[in-house]
Design an enzyme around this catalytic site. Structure first.
Site, PDB file in Angstrom:
ATOM      1  N   ASP A  48       0.829  -1.214   0.000  1.00 45.25           N
ATOM      2  CA  ASP A  48       0.000   0.000   0.000  1.00 45.25           C
ATOM      3  C   ASP A  48       0.863   1.263   0.000  1.00 45.25           C
ATOM      4  OD1 ASP A  48      -2.243   1.578   0.128  1.00 45.25           O
ATOM      5  OD2 ASP A  48      -2.432   1.419   2.301  1.00 45.25           O
ATOM      6  N   GLY A  49       0.368   2.295  -0.643  1.00 50.51           N
ATOM      7  CA  GLY A  49       1.018   3.605  -0.557  1.00 50.51           C
ATOM      8  C   GLY A  49       1.658   4.087  -1.856  1.00 50.51           C
TER       9      GLY A  49
ATOM     10  N   ARG B 146       0.326   7.673  -2.695  1.00 56.86           N
ATOM     11  CA  ARG B 146       0.908   8.739  -1.856  1.00 56.86           C
ATOM     12  C   ARG B 146       2.375   8.986  -2.202  1.00 56.86           C
ATOM     13  NH1 ARG B 146      -1.353   6.092   3.460  1.00 56.86           N
ATOM     14  NH2 ARG B 146      -1.882   4.512   1.907  1.00 56.86           N
TER      15      ARG B 146
ATOM     16  N   ARG C  41      -0.162   8.804 -10.484  1.00 50.89           N
ATOM     17  CA  ARG C  41      -0.288   7.585  -9.672  1.00 50.89           C
ATOM     18  C   ARG C  41       0.366   6.391 -10.358  1.00 50.89           C
ATOM     19  NH1 ARG C  41      -3.696   7.405  -5.488  1.00 50.89           N
ATOM     20  NH2 ARG C  41      -4.155   5.210  -5.845  1.00 50.89           N
TER      21      ARG C  41
ATOM     22  N   SER D  68      -7.087  -5.957  -5.658  1.00 51.00           N
ATOM     23  CA  SER D  68      -8.196  -6.556  -4.898  1.00 51.00           C
ATOM     24  C   SER D  68      -9.470  -6.566  -5.726  1.00 51.00           C
ATOM     25  CB  SER D  68      -8.415  -5.765  -3.600  1.00 51.00           C
ATOM     26  OG  SER D  68      -9.100  -4.562  -3.891  1.00 51.00           O
ATOM     27  N   THR D  69     -10.450  -7.357  -5.263  1.00 49.69           N
ATOM     28  CA  THR D  69     -11.754  -7.389  -5.967  1.00 49.69           C
ATOM     29  C   THR D  69     -12.417  -6.010  -5.909  1.00 49.69           C
ATOM     30  OG1 THR D  69     -12.611  -8.318  -3.883  1.00 49.69           O
ATOM     31  CG2 THR D  69     -12.275  -9.859  -5.685  1.00 49.69           C
ATOM     32  N   GLU D  70     -11.983  -5.169  -4.962  1.00 49.07           N
ATOM     33  CA  GLU D  70     -12.564  -3.825  -4.814  1.00 49.07           C
ATOM     34  C   GLU D  70     -11.837  -2.796  -5.697  1.00 49.07           C
ATOM     35  OE1 GLU D  70     -11.818  -5.797  -2.022  1.00 49.07           O
ATOM     36  OE2 GLU D  70     -13.918  -6.392  -2.018  1.00 49.07           O
ATOM     37  N   ASN D  71     -10.635  -3.141  -6.161  1.00 48.01           N
ATOM     38  CA  ASN D  71      -9.853  -2.169  -6.955  1.00 48.01           C
ATOM     39  C   ASN D  71     -10.471  -1.858  -8.328  1.00 48.01           C
ATOM     40  OD1 ASN D  71      -6.595  -3.241  -5.681  1.00 48.01           O
ATOM     41  ND2 ASN D  71      -7.888  -1.549  -5.030  1.00 48.01           N
TER      42      ASN D  71
ATOM     43  N   ARG E 181     -11.697   1.726  -9.060  1.00 42.93           N
ATOM     44  CA  ARG E 181     -10.799   2.870  -9.363  1.00 42.93           C
ATOM     45  C   ARG E 181     -11.038   3.354 -10.795  1.00 42.93           C
ATOM     46  NH1 ARG E 181      -5.249   2.404  -5.963  1.00 42.93           N
ATOM     47  NH2 ARG E 181      -6.249   1.699  -4.065  1.00 42.93           N
TER      48      ARG E 181
ATOM     49  N   GLU F  28       0.582 -12.777  12.875  1.00 47.02           N
ATOM     50  CA  GLU F  28       1.081 -11.581  13.540  1.00 47.02           C
ATOM     51  C   GLU F  28       0.991 -10.434  12.535  1.00 47.02           C
ATOM     52  OE1 GLU F  28       2.073 -11.321  16.708  1.00 47.02           O
ATOM     53  OE2 GLU F  28       1.555 -13.425  16.981  1.00 47.02           O
TER      54      GLU F  28
HETATM   55  C1  FPP Z   1      -2.230   0.235  -3.161  1.00 43.22           C
HETATM   56  O1  FPP Z   1      -1.647   1.509  -3.121  1.00 43.22           O
HETATM   57  C2  FPP Z   1      -1.624  -0.521  -4.218  1.00 43.22           C
HETATM   58  C3  FPP Z   1      -2.291  -1.123  -5.242  1.00 43.22           C
HETATM   59  C4  FPP Z   1      -3.764  -1.052  -5.385  1.00 43.22           C
HETATM   60  C5  FPP Z   1      -1.559  -1.836  -6.298  1.00 43.22           C
HETATM   61  C6  FPP Z   1      -0.384  -2.640  -5.847  1.00 43.22           C
HETATM   62  C7  FPP Z   1       0.423  -2.941  -7.041  1.00 43.22           C
HETATM   63  C8  FPP Z   1       1.779  -2.882  -7.115  1.00 43.22           C
HETATM   64  C9  FPP Z   1       2.645  -2.622  -5.968  1.00 43.22           C
HETATM   65  C10 FPP Z   1       2.507  -3.092  -8.341  1.00 43.22           C
HETATM   66  C11 FPP Z   1       1.906  -4.068  -9.204  1.00 43.22           C
HETATM   67  C12 FPP Z   1       2.647  -5.311  -9.249  1.00 43.22           C
HETATM   68  C13 FPP Z   1       2.249  -6.204 -10.124  1.00 43.22           C
HETATM   69  C14 FPP Z   1       2.957  -7.464 -10.289  1.00 43.22           C
HETATM   70  C15 FPP Z   1       1.079  -5.907 -10.929  1.00 43.22           C
HETATM   71  P1  FPP Z   1      -2.560   2.786  -3.408  1.00 43.22           P
HETATM   72  O2  FPP Z   1      -2.535   3.063  -4.854  1.00 43.22           O
HETATM   73  O3  FPP Z   1      -3.922   2.565  -2.849  1.00 43.22           O
HETATM   74  O4  FPP Z   1      -1.779   3.867  -2.610  1.00 43.22           O
HETATM   75  P2  FPP Z   1      -2.430   5.099  -1.840  1.00 43.22           P
HETATM   76  O5  FPP Z   1      -3.224   4.516  -0.702  1.00 43.22           O
HETATM   77  O6  FPP Z   1      -1.235   5.850  -1.366  1.00 43.22           O
HETATM   78  O7  FPP Z   1      -3.256   5.863  -2.819  1.00 43.22           O
END
Ligand code: FPP
Length: 255
Positions: A29-30, A33, A42, A74-77, A80, A216
């Site tokens: 996550d992140g 940001r 992004r 995720s299934t929720e993504n 976006r 944990e």
């Molecule tokens: C959450 O951060 C991250 C994701 C929804 C995507 C995670 C994906 C990767 C790290 C790279 C992809 C790797 C592969 C193999 C496809 P966010 O975008 O929600 O961050 P934020 O909370 O700071 O907005």
């Protein structure tokens, strides 16, 4: 002092005797940001996040983690903006083309967990190919949660079980916790010993809900693209000092 070296920055201090989780989950996550802080789109954050996933694989493999499950989509993504969803899909395809040779060198087998059947054909194809060409690799399994939701996984497990009951292969009275575990997407992968969440949020966000019953948890303020060897070591240090009781008593209290 014995130092296991793999690059100047990433050195394992063998004298420290860290307890390494066999099975590790990471909520990446992140990215957004991280990009915002740099006034970048992004998509640049996701790209940096993907790059960092490669580093995490290398570090976990060298530390001796056996199963690394990462939350990539995720299934929720799907909620976006379309542009961002497309970026993540494209990055997913690109990742294996770009990094699989390195994962191969590191002996990392790749598997996917999630509602893979519901993904576009081009993504399903990448998953199939990636699993096929890496299935002989022995050092560590990288499990990528893609179109994954913990609740959906439990629903799918229940559907499988209901089918078995309907076909007369299972008695309702015989359904146990083990039956549910056995019908999850990857029943042979051990439940995570430790789940790491960078970026400061303190929630699971539908990640490995069934499997995390006794995991944990370790959270860090570091944004995912910056989460490196030092942060991983810090997480393992914290894990080493945890007293895992699984609902029982600690070793001290049992004496
Ligand atoms: C959450 O951060 C991250 C994701 C929804 C995507 C995670 C994906 C990767 C790290 C790279 C992809 C790797 C592969 C193999 C496809 P966010 O975008 O929600 O961050 P934020 O909370 O700071 O907005």
């Amino acid at each position: 002092m014995a130092i296991l070296g793999f690059g100047k920055k990433n050195t394992i201090n063998e004298d420290e005797q860290l307890k390494i989780p066999v099975s590790l989950g990471v909520i990446m996550d992140g990215n957004g940001r991280w990009a915002k802080k740099r006034m970048l789109p992004r998509s640049a954050g996701h790209r940096a996040g993907a790059e960092n996933l490669k580093e995490l694989c290398r570090n976990c493999g060298n530390y001796g983690v056996k199963y690394l499950t990462v939350y990539a989509f995720s299934t929720e993504n799907w909620s976006r903006p379309t542009d961002e969803v497309n970026t993540l899909m494209d990055l997913f395809v690109e990742f294996w083309e770009k990094y699989d040779p390195e994962l191969e060198q590191e002996g990392i087998r790749v598997r996917f967990t999630g509602d893979i059947d519901a993904l576009p054909d081009r993504i399903k194809e990448v998953c199939k190919k990636g699993e096929e060409r890496s299935k002989h690799r022995q050092k560590m399994q990288l499990i990528v949660a893609f179109n994954y939701g913990g609740r959906r996984e439990i629903v799918h497990s229940c559907q499988n079980i209901a089918r078995l009951v309907k076909e007369g292969k299972l008695n309702v009275e015989d359904i146990s916790e083990e039956t549910i575990s056995d019908n999850l997407y990857l029943p042979d992968v051990p439940d995570p010993d430790l789940i790491i969440r960078p970026s400061g949020e303190q929630r699971l966000s539908n990640f490995l809900l069934w499997e995390s019953a006794y995991s944990e948890l370790w959270v860090s303020d570091c944004l995912w693209p910056d989460f490196g060897f030092d942060e991983l070591t810090e997480a393992f240090r914290a894990y080493t000092n945890r007293d895992r009781r699984f609902g029982g008593l600690s070793k001290e209290d049992n004496k």
